[in-house]
Design a protein around this motif. Structure first.
Motif, short mmCIF file in Angstrom:
data_model
loop_
_atom_site.label_atom_id
_atom_site.label_comp_id
_atom_site.label_asym_id
_atom_site.label_seq_id
_atom_site.Cartn_x
_atom_site.Cartn_y
_atom_site.Cartn_z
N ALA A 56 -1.54 18.09 7.00
CA ALA A 56 -2.29 17.12 7.78
C ALA A 56 -2.21 15.53 8.65
CB ALA A 56 -3.93 16.54 6.98
N PRO A 57 -2.65 15.47 9.60
CA PRO A 57 -1.93 14.45 10.17
C PRO A 57 -2.21 12.99 9.56
CG PRO A 57 -3.38 15.11 11.80
CD PRO A 57 -3.65 15.98 10.30
N ILE A 58 -1.31 12.39 9.81
CA ILE A 58 -0.20 11.24 9.19
C ILE A 58 -1.52 10.01 9.53
CG2 ILE A 58 0.77 10.28 11.07
CD1 ILE A 58 2.64 9.17 8.56
N ALA A 59 -2.51 10.65 10.46
CA ALA A 59 -3.01 10.08 10.53
C ALA A 59 -4.51 9.74 9.64
CB ALA A 59 -3.73 9.56 12.10
N ARG A 60 -4.54 10.36 9.32
CA ARG A 60 -5.82 10.89 8.51
C ARG A 60 -5.45 10.49 6.48
NH1 ARG A 60 -10.91 10.64 9.42
NH2 ARG A 60 -11.75 12.11 7.90
N ALA A 61 -4.41 10.34 6.14
CA ALA A 61 -3.82 10.71 5.32
C ALA A 61 -3.90 9.44 4.51
CB ALA A 61 -1.83 10.38 5.10
N ILE A 62 -4.02 8.94 3.25
CA ILE A 62 -4.52 7.92 3.19
C ILE A 62 -3.72 6.85 2.71
CG2 ILE A 62 -4.61 6.80 0.40
CD1 ILE A 62 -6.63 9.56 0.38
N SER A 63 -2.14 6.70 2.95
CA SER A 63 -1.48 6.92 2.88
C SER A 63 0.33 7.42 3.60
CB SER A 63 -0.86 5.94 0.59
OG SER A 63 -0.25 7.03 0.51
N THR A 64 1.46 6.39 2.88
CA THR A 64 2.90 6.73 3.98
C THR A 64 3.73 6.76 2.94
OG1 THR A 64 1.83 5.76 5.90
CG2 THR A 64 4.33 6.95 5.92
N ALA A 65 4.74 7.76 3.25
CA ALA A 65 5.92 8.04 2.18
C ALA A 65 7.04 7.50 3.25
CB ALA A 65 6.18 9.24 1.92
N GLY A 66 7.94 7.43 3.12
CA GLY A 66 9.49 6.17 4.18
C GLY A 66 9.15 5.61 4.08
N GLY A 67 9.97 4.90 5.04
CA GLY A 67 9.59 3.28 5.67
C GLY A 67 11.17 3.07 5.27
N VAL A 68 11.41 1.93 5.36
CA VAL A 68 12.53 0.63 4.95
C VAL A 68 13.17 1.44 4.06
CG1 VAL A 68 13.46 -1.73 4.71
CG2 VAL A 68 11.53 -1.09 6.44
N ALA A 69 14.61 2.13 3.41
CA ALA A 69 15.36 2.47 2.94
C ALA A 69 15.07 0.86 2.20
CB ALA A 69 17.27 2.95 3.30
N PHE A 70 15.46 0.89 0.54
CA PHE A 70 15.64 -0.11 -0.73
C PHE A 70 16.97 -0.49 -0.28
CE2 PHE A 70 12.05 1.35 -2.77
CZ PHE A 70 11.33 0.33 -2.80
N ALA A 71 17.62 0.19 0.32
CA ALA A 71 19.41 -0.02 0.03
C ALA A 71 19.67 -1.33 1.52
CB ALA A 71 20.14 0.79 0.77
N GLU A 72 18.31 -1.64 2.33
CA GLU A 72 18.82 -2.75 3.28
C GLU A 72 18.67 -3.94 2.68
OE1 GLU A 72 20.12 -2.24 5.68
OE2 GLU A 72 19.94 -0.11 6.54
N LEU A 73 17.39 -4.00 1.55
CA LEU A 73 17.14 -4.75 0.78
C LEU A 73 17.98 -5.18 -0.65
CD1 LEU A 73 13.44 -4.17 0.26
CD2 LEU A 73 14.34 -4.94 2.36
N ASP A 74 18.96 -7.11 -0.56
CA ASP A 74 18.90 -7.72 -1.38
C ASP A 74 17.86 -7.59 -2.27
OD1 ASP A 74 17.61 -9.51 -1.10
OD2 ASP A 74 19.23 -10.67 -0.02
N ASP A 75 18.25 -8.38 -3.81
CA ASP A 75 17.09 -8.30 -4.42
C ASP A 75 16.64 -9.79 -4.61
OD1 ASP A 75 18.89 -6.45 -6.19
OD2 ASP A 75 20.45 -8.00 -7.69
N THR A 76 16.07 -10.16 -3.93
CA THR A 76 15.30 -11.01 -3.42
C THR A 76 14.73 -10.21 -2.17
OG1 THR A 76 16.15 -12.41 -1.27
CG2 THR A 76 17.22 -13.03 -3.99
N SER A 77 13.93 -9.12 -1.92
CA SER A 77 14.02 -8.55 -0.96
C SER A 77 14.02 -8.44 0.27
CB SER A 77 12.45 -8.66 -1.04
OG SER A 77 11.38 -7.90 -2.16
#
Length: 414
Positions: free
Chosen positions: A343-364
């Motif tokens: 089903a389309p993402i616009a109708r989903a309850i939530s979203t998978a994917g996004g900013v990779a955690f490798a892009e963040l340091d330990d302070t977010s």
């Protein structure tokens, strides 16, 4: 228009993650302004609370963390610092006590999001947090100032620290439209493709079945896929299936469909009855009863369940009326339903994917954008429904708020 003053912390996104980041930063003494493109705060949060706000879950913390799959190790520090018990205590402080439901899910006694949000916004206001609505973030200018489209025209605002809490891409009409992807990708930030999570799926129902049973629940069933079995409920839609039990399997089903173009979901319509017991019931004389009446009385199947069974039999070239009792019993508790799409993402309850955690340091903080932090659903994680989505949003928001304070040389008070 350019604002002459520089604010301490700019929070972009007035959902749970953004508001929690704002609260933590304000408690640490920072001057905080929250910006949001909508005309009111936390629109999706309010929508989630219409059916009874599932705030978090009461199961042991180790089990909560396991719900985040591959992302659990990256989310662990934030959730351990602001676990479900702390979230419940926070709600209690706002005058919104919680209770544990029969499934272990945690809800406010009021069973709504609006009283909690009103109390929270009053406290943020008392802490000096400013809320700027109808401010749609469009990136940065050449001087590193935040750019916004507003009702009064474009604005450029300088901030010592920025928290991005822009949500995912589900229910975009409520504010989270995934617009951050291009803005951050242009800065070299790695972003996993946004995909629907806790979503429904399409099925090539016959026109007769779809028209007759759309909106009908299939209750007390068991769904299985990829070695997992989920008890619960599904809802027939005109184009497919959705509902709690479907959402619980949605990550595996989605990935299989994206890889192979389809997936077969197995439905047990009477999971509490063994094949032998069902066969005995189906071996009774049918008499002059119609097939539907016989299946309803002998096997205890509801009309929609009989319809799903008939759909599956037809696709396999089988005649339910002529199936031996043992074979019919086996089919009842292993009905194959071919899912043809997500089903389309616009109708989903939530979203998978996004900013990779490798892009963040330990302070977010984003390593490539000093002073810019990220939190909430815009990060690359997903979780099932049951309170886990909000738990991680609140926790990562608090972590980003602490990171922003650290960037300012201040300490958090939580």
């Amino acid at each position: 228009m350019t604002d002459a003053s520089t604010i301490d912390v700019a929070v972009i996104g007035a959902g749970p993650a953004g508001l929690m980041a704002a609260e933590v930063a304000a408690q640490g003494g920072a001057r905080v302004t929250v910006f949001d493109g909508m005309s009111s705060a936390a629109r999706k949060f309010l929508l989630a609370g219409r059916g009874g706000l599932n705030l978090t879950h009461s199961e042991p913390l180790a089990d909560v963390l396991a719900r985040y799959g591959a992302a659990q190790q990256r989310l662990r520090p934030a959730i351990e610092a602001f676990p479900p018990d702390a979230l419940r205590a926070w709600a209690e402080e706002l005058g919104q006590p919680t209770f544990v439901g029969s499934s272990g899910r945690v809800f406010p006694v009021a069973m709504k999001a609006s009283p909690l949000l009103r109390a929270w916004l009053r406290r943020l206001d008392a802490q000096g947090v400013q809320l700027k609505l109808r401010h749609r973030w469009t990136g940065w200018d050449d001087h590193g100032r935040l750019l916004f489209d507003t009702f009064d025209g474009p604005r450029a605002i300088a901030a010592r620290a920025t928290v991005l809490a822009l949500g995912g891409a589900s229910w975009p009409k409520l504010g989270s439209d995934g617009g951050f992807v291009d803005l951050l990708a242009a800065k070299g930030i790695a972003i996993a493709p946004l995909k629907p999570a806790n979503c429904g799926f399409t099925v090539d129902w016959s026109e007769l079945f779809a028209e007759k049973y759309q909106g009908t629940p299939l209750k007390n069933i068991a769904l299985s896929f990829g070695g997992r079995v989920i008890r619960g409920e599904a809802i027939v839609t005109k184009t497919g299936l959705e509902g709690g039990a479907v959402y619980a399997l949605s990550a595996g089903l989605r990935d299989a469909i994206l890889a192979d173009g389809e997936a077969t979901l197995m439905i047990a319509l009477r999971p509490d009855l063994s094949a032998d017991e069902l066969a005995l019931r189906l071996a009774k004389p049918k008499g002059k009863q119609s097939l539907s009446t016989f299946l309803r009385k002998a096997a205890g199947l509801p009309p929609a369940g009989i319809g799903v069974l008939q759909e599956a039999a037809h696709r396999q070239g089988l005649s339910l009326a002529s199936l031996p009792p043992a074979e019919c019993a086996a089919l009842i508790n292993a009905v194959p339903v071919r899912l043809t799409g997500v089903a389309p993402i616009a109708r989903a309850i939530s979203t998978a994917g996004g900013v990779a955690f490798a892009e963040l340091d330990d302070t977010s903080m984003l390593r490539k954008l000093p002073g810019v932090f990220a939190a909430g659903e815009m990060l690359d994680w997903e979780a099932p429904t049951g309170g886990y989505l909000l738990t991680a949003c609140f926790a990562t928001g608090a972590a980003a708020g602490r990171g922003a304070l650290a960037c300012l040389g201040r300490k958090s008070t939580d």
